[in-house]
Design a protein around this motif. Structure first.
Motif, mmCIF file in Angstrom:
data_model
loop_
_atom_site.group_PDB
_atom_site.id
_atom_site.type_symbol
_atom_site.label_atom_id
_atom_site.label_comp_id
_atom_site.label_asym_id
_atom_site.label_seq_id
_atom_site.Cartn_x
_atom_site.Cartn_y
_atom_site.Cartn_z
ATOM 1 N N UNK A 51 10.159 8.569 7.994
ATOM 2 C CA UNK A 51 11.519 8.298 8.434
ATOM 3 C C UNK A 51 12.428 8.023 7.238
ATOM 4 N N UNK A 52 11.914 7.319 6.223
ATOM 5 C CA UNK A 52 12.708 7.075 5.015
ATOM 6 C C UNK A 52 12.992 8.379 4.278
ATOM 7 N N UNK A 53 12.021 9.294 4.253
ATOM 8 C CA UNK A 53 12.239 10.577 3.585
ATOM 9 C C UNK A 53 13.314 11.379 4.313
ATOM 10 N N UNK A 54 13.260 11.400 5.651
ATOM 11 C CA UNK A 54 14.282 12.124 6.415
ATOM 12 C C UNK A 54 15.670 11.525 6.189
ATOM 13 N N UNK A 55 15.749 10.211 6.180
ATOM 14 C CA UNK A 55 17.040 9.561 5.910
ATOM 15 C C UNK A 55 17.550 9.912 4.524
ATOM 16 N N UNK A 56 16.649 9.937 3.552
ATOM 17 C CA UNK A 56 17.053 10.256 2.183
ATOM 18 C C UNK A 56 17.532 11.703 2.067
ATOM 19 N N UNK A 57 16.857 12.619 2.771
ATOM 20 C CA UNK A 57 17.299 14.020 2.720
ATOM 21 C C UNK A 57 18.713 14.179 3.276
ATOM 22 N N UNK A 58 18.965 13.544 4.420
ATOM 23 C CA UNK A 58 20.311 13.633 4.989
ATOM 24 C C UNK A 58 21.342 12.948 4.082
ATOM 25 N N UNK A 59 20.981 11.810 3.504
ATOM 26 C CA UNK A 59 21.886 11.115 2.597
ATOM 27 C C UNK A 59 22.151 11.951 1.349
ATOM 28 N N UNK A 99 -0.138 -1.558 5.595
ATOM 29 C CA UNK A 99 -0.353 -0.137 5.334
ATOM 30 C C UNK A 99 0.125 0.714 6.505
ATOM 31 N N UNK A 100 -0.094 0.237 7.736
ATOM 32 C CA UNK A 100 0.365 0.987 8.910
ATOM 33 C C UNK A 100 1.884 1.060 8.939
ATOM 34 N N UNK A 101 2.537 -0.043 8.654
ATOM 35 C CA UNK A 101 4.002 -0.016 8.623
ATOM 36 C C UNK A 101 4.500 0.973 7.571
ATOM 37 N N UNK A 102 3.850 0.993 6.416
ATOM 38 C CA UNK A 102 4.282 1.898 5.356
ATOM 39 C C UNK A 102 4.103 3.352 5.762
ATOM 40 N N UNK A 103 2.938 3.680 6.386
ATOM 41 C CA UNK A 103 2.666 5.066 6.782
ATOM 42 C C UNK A 103 3.647 5.520 7.852
ATOM 43 N N UNK A 104 4.008 4.630 8.794
ATOM 44 C CA UNK A 104 4.928 5.007 9.871
ATOM 45 C C UNK A 104 6.366 5.150 9.345
ATOM 46 N N UNK A 105 6.777 4.284 8.459
ATOM 47 C CA UNK A 105 8.169 4.277 8.018
ATOM 48 C C UNK A 105 8.464 5.284 6.914
ATOM 49 N N UNK A 106 7.438 5.701 6.170
ATOM 50 C CA UNK A 106 7.690 6.589 5.034
ATOM 51 C C UNK A 106 8.309 7.923 5.459
ATOM 52 N N UNK A 123 0.828 -1.214 0.000
ATOM 53 C CA UNK A 123 0.000 0.000 0.000
ATOM 54 C C UNK A 123 0.860 1.260 0.000
ATOM 55 N N UNK A 124 0.459 2.231 -0.788
ATOM 56 C CA UNK A 124 1.202 3.479 -0.876
ATOM 57 C C UNK A 124 0.964 4.320 0.371
ATOM 58 N N UNK A 125 2.021 4.833 1.019
ATOM 59 C CA UNK A 125 1.816 5.664 2.215
ATOM 60 C C UNK A 125 1.209 7.023 1.903
ATOM 61 N N UNK A 126 1.135 7.395 0.624
ATOM 62 C CA UNK A 126 0.546 8.688 0.262
ATOM 63 C C UNK A 126 -0.973 8.628 0.152
ATOM 64 N N UNK A 127 -1.549 7.455 0.287
ATOM 65 C CA UNK A 127 -3.000 7.314 0.227
ATOM 66 C C UNK A 127 -3.599 7.759 1.559
ATOM 67 N N UNK A 128 -4.377 8.827 1.594
ATOM 68 C CA UNK A 128 -4.933 9.320 2.878
ATOM 69 C C UNK A 128 -5.829 8.302 3.564
#
Length: 784
Positions: free
Chosen positions: A355-363, A346-353, A159-164
């Protein structure tokens, strides 16, 4: 009687061999019977689509165990089998054909006995070979099935985490998970916890107090150690800085471990709390480990930084590494808490997304910093005016480019629902950068240790040995990187097993043990050869009457023979059979004959020069218009040092087949010829006497044979004389010739003897040129 005794002895040996072979065959057959049931079950598990991966891994481990047993049984009685085959080869082929004479009864009986022994010994080997191939095929099938499942999992859409629509359920799952965590702590039995604390109070107090001290004071203690060493100007300060920086991690990490023990022994923790507390050492290792690597790679001091970037960029890089570490820890804690509530995908995706974006920004920011890295001297052009980046700089910039690409691709994949694929490239890449930073830090530490041992200091960081240490560290880190990028431990063990089995060349199998034996035997032979050469050069040959050229030829020949014997002994000792390569070697010899004929010719010529010794080191020779001293004779060429102090490399074939003038071969006596001219009308006998006195006055001119003065010719401008004298050392020829010329000038001036210079008489005709005669006219033609 003797024949009877020999027969009984042979029969006893035959019975013993057959009994041993029967026992071995029984053991292999029993193993094969047990293995058959395991193999059938493994084949069924592979064929079933829904077999769990854990069951496949367990089945694979059992199959690998049986495969190892069968692999060991493949070499059972190998020496005995080889001996029997040699005996059969010695007996020759069985006579065939109608006109062939029958084989002797004794030979036929011997052949039958040997065949019987051979068949008995080969039976367990053939069984082992068959079952080994079966087990090896099963291992490959299981590995393929597991790899296919890993590929399917990576490409599986989530499931996409961008789905409200998933946000509200995910928030509820998070609230429920943390509520359950606090409810567990509130429902804890206080009386039971107090009883547990009372029993474990000494352990809790000691572990807690020691943990707090190490956690809050450990870094200060480490800084105190390095300051004390700096004040004392300790040798190898870079080593101590590395150790102290390591202590700054180990002290707080040990403190977290002790605090974890104290918390678990207190009795106030539930199942969820205990799991989080058990994660404390792992979290601490990530925090301090990532921080330590960043402080080594992007150190505060420019001279200690592994990447000498500007101070502002190093500071920002350390900040981004700390941010990535914090985000990873939050992800671990969040997933650990959520797992108790069995959240949805879907819950795992919404919670981790997020954090993945923050990691990607720092990387991404770290990638930009690495992408702009340049060597300190990269902007300095070379002799051609071109600036070139080093391999190290290109690798760092490539790592930065990879970080930028991963930081962009990972969130995009996550947003489109490929969570597993995103995690499979983001976290491994971050871990890879950390591992490479660790390798760089350890390589710098090894360079500092090498500099302290050799006394080179920081200059040793640019030496060859630290570079080799870095390559070894990188090879040791390769398995860890493979595991980080998704490889299984079974994949690494399978690769190691295949490496241990070696590779096949012809009918021979070359294993690492063979290569190790070859290396050790050849190294011992090489060292013994060099030791013998050194002993002869320093102790034996100087006491003989052999000249220097003969000594060098003897030492060179001994070196070639020693290396050849060392290689032959290494091949034989390693058990490498090169007979199967005879056809390949024959084909290669044809190519060598055409493509390397000049090199082979020079090699053979070099051997001829060393044996015949027409020239030796130190001889003054002239070849191909080049004159100089022979400085080195190798197997391909000879190095001549000319009088201009330049080296001329002459192929040995030119020295053997060409014309060579050796001025000092055998002795240094040589003849000098000095030419001089005097004016016509001079007393020739007086000139002869003066020139002879000049020659006899030279200390290097031999008295026997005495120097000779000759009137050689009547030149166009002068009477030409020659002084012909033999020198005891022809190497001084030019110096003696110069001294004689100076003496001639002085004596001729005293004796009023004129040295003429060329004269020419030039006549000029001061009249008009005569007209050319006319051509006669043909008959009958009248003049006009």
């Amino acid at each position: 009687m003797n024949a009877t005794l020999r027969g009984l002895l042979a029969g006893g040996l035959l019975a013993l061999c057959l009994t041993t072979a029967a026992i071995a065959q029984t053991d292999v057959e029993e193993t094969a019977e047990r293995w058959d049931s395991v193999a059938v079950k493994a084949e069924q598990s592979v064929e079933e689509v829904d077999t769990p991966t854990t069951e496949l891994e367990s089945m694979r481990a059992r199959v690998v165990g049986y495969r190892s047993e069968f692999e060991a049984a493949r070499t059972l009685n190998a020496d005995r089998i080889a001996a029997l085959r040699d005996q059969l080869a010695a007996l020759g082929p069985v006579p065939e054909g109608e006109n062939a004479e029958p084989e002797a009864p004794e030979v036929a009986k011997t052949r039958a006995d040997i065949n019987q022994q051979l068949n008995t010994l080969l039976a367990p080997v053939q069984i082992a070979e068959r079952e080994f191939l079966r087990a090896d095929g099963l291992v490959r099938e299981i590995d393929k099935r597991i790899r296919d499942r890993q590929t399917e999992r990576l490409l599986r859409a989530t499931p996409s985490p961008l789905n409200p629509a998933y946000w509200a359920p995910a928030l509820v799952d998070v609230q429920n998970a943390f509520a359950a965590f606090w409810e567990e702590s509130a429902e804890q039995d206080t009386d039971s916890a107090l009883d547990t604390l009372e029993r474990n109070l000494p352990t809790v107090l000691l572990a807690g107090l020691a943990g707090l001290l190490l956690l809050f004071r450990g870094r200060l203690w480490a800084m105190g150690i390095v300051n004390a060493l700096r004040d004392r100007q300790a040798r190898g300060l870079g080593i101590w800085r590395f150790i102290v920086s390591l202590l700054r991690i180990l002290f707080p990490l040990a403190g977290l471990f002790l605090l974890s023990i104290a918390a678990r022994q207190s009795g106030f923790l539930g199942a969820r709390s205990s799991l989080l507390v058990e994660l404390l050492p792992i979290i601490g290792l990530m925090i301090f480990g990532f921080r330590w690597v960043s402080e080594r790679v992007f150190a505060r001091e420019q001279e200690e930084a592994l990447l000498p970037l500007p101070a502002a960029q190093r500071k920002m890089a350390r900040l981004y590494v700390n941010a990535i570490t914090l985000v990873i820890i939050l992800s671990i804690v969040a997933l650990t808490v959520l797992e108790f509530g069995d959240p949805s995908t879907a819950t795992r995706a919404v919670v981790q997304f997020p954090l993945a974006v923050l990691t990607s920004l720092a990387l991404f920011q770290i990638g930009r910093i690495l992408r702009g890295y340049r060597d300190p001297d990269e902007d300095t052009p070379d002799a051609d005016g071109v600036t070139k980046a080093s391999t190290h700089a290109r690798i760092v910039r490539s790592a930065g480019l990879g970080a930028i690409a991963v930081s962009i691709a990972a969130p995009v994949l996550f947003a489109f629902g490929y969570q597993d694929l995103s995690d499979a490239i983001l976290r491994p890449y971050v871990t890879t950068l950390a591992v490479l930073g660790l390798v760089m830090a350890l390589q710098r530490f090894s360079a500092d240790v090498y500099g302290a041992i050799t006394g080179q200091g920081p200059a040793a960081r640019e030496a060859l040995m630290p570079l080799l240490f870095g390559l070894i560290l990188l090879m040791l880190a390769a398995p860890a990187l493979a595991l980080v990028w998704g490889a299984r431990v079974a994949d690494l063990t399978e690769l190691w097993a295949a490496f241990g089995r070696g590779f096949t060349v012809g009918e021979s199998r070359i294993a690492p043990s063979n290569l190790l034996a070859f290396t050790i035997i050849f190294a011992i032979g090489y060292l013994l050869t060099r030791l013998l050469q050194g002993t002869l050069r320093s102790n034996v040959l100087p006491k003989t009457k052999i000249d220097i050229g003969g000594q060098n030829a003897l030492l060179s020949g001994l070196g070639y023979v020693g290396i050849f014997l060392a290689a032959l002994a290494a091949i034989t000792g390693a058990g490498i059979d090169l007979s199967s390569l005879a056809i390949v070697a024959g084909a290669l010899s044809v190519g060598i004959g055409f493509g390397l004929q000049n090199i082979v010719s020079n090699f053979v010529s070099g051997i001829i020069l060393l044996i015949e010794r027409p020239i030796s080191e130190g001889d003054w020779i002239e070849v191909g218009g080049k004159s100089g001293y022979v400085r080195d004779i190798s197997v391909r060429s000879t190095r001549i040092e000319t009088f201009d102090r330049t080296d001329v490399i002459v192929p040995n074939a030119d020295l053997v087949s060409g014309t060579v003038t050796n001025f000092t071969r055998g002795n240094t006596v040589g003849r000098l010829i000095v030419k001089v001219g005097v004016a016509y009308g001079t007393d020739t006998r007086r000139v002869e006497t003066v020139l002879r006195e000049i020659a006899e006055a030279q200390p290097l001119v031999l008295a026997n044979p005495a120097p000779n003065v000759l009137l050689v010719s009547f030149g166009a401008d002068a009477l030409e004389f020659e002084i012909r004298a033999f020198l005891r050392d022809v190497n001084w020829m030019m110096s003696v010739q110069s001294d004689i010329n100076h003496a001639i000038v002085d004596r001729f001036a005293e004796e009023k003897i004129e040295v003429p210079f060329p004269q020419r008489d030039v006549w000029f005709r001061n009249r008009a040129p005569e007209p050319a005669p006319k051509a006669p006219k043909p008959d009958g033609e009248a003049d006009n």
